[in-house]
Design a protein around this motif. Structure first.
Motif, mmCIF file in Angstrom:
data_model
loop_
_atom_site.group_PDB
_atom_site.id
_atom_site.type_symbol
_atom_site.label_atom_id
_atom_site.label_comp_id
_atom_site.label_asym_id
_atom_site.label_seq_id
_atom_site.Cartn_x
_atom_site.Cartn_y
_atom_site.Cartn_z
ATOM 1 N N ARG A 48 0.815 -1.224 0.000
ATOM 2 C CA ARG A 48 0.000 0.000 0.000
ATOM 3 C C ARG A 48 0.849 1.275 0.000
ATOM 4 O O ARG A 48 0.336 2.358 -0.231
ATOM 5 C CB ARG A 48 -0.981 -0.003 1.169
ATOM 6 N N HIS A 49 2.157 1.163 0.256
ATOM 7 C CA HIS A 49 3.059 2.320 0.273
ATOM 8 C C HIS A 49 3.706 2.577 -1.088
ATOM 9 O O HIS A 49 4.479 3.520 -1.235
ATOM 10 C CB HIS A 49 4.173 2.102 1.304
ATOM 11 N N LEU A 50 3.399 1.733 -2.074
ATOM 12 C CA LEU A 50 4.106 1.767 -3.354
ATOM 13 C C LEU A 50 3.314 2.448 -4.461
ATOM 14 O O LEU A 50 2.080 2.499 -4.431
ATOM 15 C CB LEU A 50 4.439 0.333 -3.784
ATOM 16 N N ARG A 54 6.091 0.100 -8.380
ATOM 17 C CA ARG A 54 6.376 -0.781 -7.235
ATOM 18 C C ARG A 54 7.523 -0.268 -6.365
ATOM 19 O O ARG A 54 8.251 -1.029 -5.744
ATOM 20 C CB ARG A 54 6.650 -2.225 -7.681
ATOM 21 N N THR A 55 7.686 1.064 -6.337
ATOM 22 C CA THR A 55 8.643 1.704 -5.437
ATOM 23 C C THR A 55 7.877 2.664 -4.526
ATOM 24 O O THR A 55 6.712 2.993 -4.788
ATOM 25 C CB THR A 55 9.743 2.456 -6.209
ATOM 26 N N THR A 96 11.425 -0.398 -1.546
ATOM 27 C CA THR A 96 10.465 -1.329 -2.129
ATOM 28 C C THR A 96 9.840 -2.182 -1.028
ATOM 29 O O THR A 96 10.240 -2.117 0.134
ATOM 30 C CB THR A 96 11.131 -2.241 -3.179
ATOM 31 N N ASP A 97 8.879 -2.977 -1.426
ATOM 32 C CA ASP A 97 8.151 -3.846 -0.509
ATOM 33 C C ASP A 97 9.120 -4.660 0.351
ATOM 34 O O ASP A 97 10.048 -5.287 -0.166
ATOM 35 C CB ASP A 97 7.248 -4.779 -1.321
ATOM 36 N N GLY A 98 8.917 -4.615 1.648
ATOM 37 C CA GLY A 98 9.740 -5.382 2.576
ATOM 38 C C GLY A 98 10.895 -4.607 3.191
ATOM 39 O O GLY A 98 11.453 -5.034 4.204
ATOM 40 N N ASP A 99 11.287 -3.485 2.580
ATOM 41 C CA ASP A 99 12.360 -2.675 3.157
ATOM 42 C C ASP A 99 11.913 -2.091 4.497
ATOM 43 O O ASP A 99 10.728 -1.807 4.705
ATOM 44 C CB ASP A 99 12.736 -1.508 2.232
ATOM 45 N N TRP A 100 12.872 -1.918 5.401
ATOM 46 C CA TRP A 100 12.605 -1.277 6.689
ATOM 47 C C TRP A 100 13.023 0.178 6.619
ATOM 48 O O TRP A 100 14.148 0.492 6.225
ATOM 49 C CB TRP A 100 13.343 -1.988 7.819
#
Length: 146
Positions: A48-50, A54-55, A96-100
């Motif tokens: 939902r943040h992308l 997809r970034t 991207t998805d999964g990054d902290w």
């Protein structure tokens, strides 16, 4: 837990359920440190943040700048963190998805009518933190009696 962290958490707990955009984008944010004028939080990037590439979406970074600036103001003991008069975000990298993400906000000055904040959003990498975006945010705060 510090007094400032308790204050910030109290303001966040009150604000989150009445702000649909904060609830949607920042529901899982963890505020883990606060001192007067500085708040630190972390969040794992989710779909939902992308954006469509997809970034990390630019609107997400602007929302974080708005939210985190308010939390830095709250660390000064304020229950009301004001309304935005100016917000600026510089995009330096992406995530991207999964990054902290590590979020650090600073209330550089909280005056009688205006508060000036800066927010840094970085992602954790194998070699340390990489800055993703940096924002500045000015808010009108209700005049306080001295």
């Amino acid at each position: 837990m510090s007094t400032e962290l308790q204050q910030v958490q109290k303001v966040w707990d009150r604000t989150r359920p009445i702000s649909p955009i904060y609830e949607f984008l920042l529901n899982e944010v963890e505020i883990y440190d606060a001192e007067k004028g500085v708040v630190r939080a972390r969040l794992q990037v989710a779909p939902r943040h992308l954006n469509s590439k997809r970034t990390l979406h630019g609107a997400f970074s602007a929302t974080v700048t708005d939210w985190a600036g308010g939390m830095a103001i709250a660390s000064h003991g304020l229950d009301a963190t004001g309304v935005s008069t100016d917000i600026h975000v510089t995009y330096l990298s992406t995530a991207t998805d999964g990054d902290w993400l590590e979020i650090e906000s600073r209330a550089n000055k909280v005056g009688n009518s205006l508060a000036f904040t800066t927010v840094t959003i970085s992602k954790k990498t194998e070699s340390g933190l990489l800055m993703v975006a940096q924002g500045s945010h000015t808010k009108y705060v209700r005049a306080r009696s001295s």
